[in-house]
Motif scaffolding. Structure first.
Motif, short mmCIF file in Angstrom:
data_model
loop_
_atom_site.label_atom_id
_atom_site.label_comp_id
_atom_site.label_asym_id
_atom_site.label_seq_id
_atom_site.Cartn_x
_atom_site.Cartn_y
_atom_site.Cartn_z
N UNK A 1 8.02 -2.97 -17.16
CA UNK A 1 6.73 -3.39 -17.54
C UNK A 1 5.55 -2.36 -18.04
N UNK A 2 6.31 -1.13 -18.42
CA UNK A 2 5.33 0.01 -18.72
C UNK A 2 4.91 1.01 -17.40
N UNK A 3 5.36 0.54 -16.26
CA UNK A 3 4.79 1.35 -15.15
C UNK A 3 6.17 1.98 -14.68
N UNK A 4 6.07 3.12 -14.29
CA UNK A 4 7.25 3.94 -13.81
C UNK A 4 7.65 3.39 -12.46
N UNK A 5 9.10 3.23 -12.55
CA UNK A 5 9.77 2.56 -11.17
C UNK A 5 9.33 3.09 -10.13
N UNK A 6 9.26 4.26 -9.74
CA UNK A 6 8.82 4.84 -8.54
C UNK A 6 7.54 4.44 -7.88
N UNK A 7 6.64 4.27 -8.76
CA UNK A 7 5.23 4.04 -8.62
C UNK A 7 5.11 2.69 -8.34
N UNK A 8 5.79 1.65 -9.12
CA UNK A 8 5.78 0.18 -8.74
C UNK A 8 6.29 -0.08 -7.46
N UNK A 9 7.50 0.54 -7.05
CA UNK A 9 8.31 0.35 -5.87
C UNK A 9 7.25 0.78 -4.60
N UNK A 10 6.80 1.98 -4.75
CA UNK A 10 5.63 2.53 -3.63
C UNK A 10 4.71 1.32 -3.45
N UNK A 11 4.22 0.90 -4.53
CA UNK A 11 3.08 -0.12 -4.50
C UNK A 11 3.61 -1.45 -3.87
N UNK A 12 4.60 -1.79 -4.06
CA UNK A 12 5.23 -3.08 -3.34
C UNK A 12 5.41 -2.88 -1.96
N UNK A 13 6.02 -1.45 -1.57
CA UNK A 13 6.04 -1.05 -0.15
C UNK A 13 4.80 -0.88 0.41
N UNK A 14 3.70 -0.60 -0.13
CA UNK A 14 2.59 -0.40 0.57
C UNK A 14 2.08 -1.78 0.88
N UNK A 15 2.17 -2.63 -0.06
CA UNK A 15 1.61 -3.79 -0.06
C UNK A 15 2.44 -4.70 1.23
#
Length: 66
Positions: A3-17
């Motif tokens: 969805x236009x967001x780098x995979x690692x950044x999205x994964x980190x965001x989900x992990x943080x949440x």
């Protein structure tokens, strides 16, 4: 990219949440924030209620820019 967001950044965001919600339940956190009292005493009391270190709560507040 997802969805236009780098995979690692999205994964980190989900992990943080996930980590945030694991240590501090969403409803409890929401109620704490709505009180709008971020004094040392309020943070200490809320942390004791949840049986967690105040540093974890402060980190969550910083993550959410409060």
């Amino acid at each position: 990219m997802i969805n236009g967001i780098p995979f690692k950044k999205k994964l980190r965001s989900r992990a943080d949440q996930f980590a945030s919600d694991f240590f501090i339940p969403k409803l409890d956190y929401k109620n704490f924030v709505e009180r709008n009292d971020f004094s040392e005493r309020a943070i200490s009391n809320f942390s004791k209620e949840l049986e967690l270190l105040p540093d974890i709560l402060v980190g969550r507040l910083q993550l959410m820019s409060l």
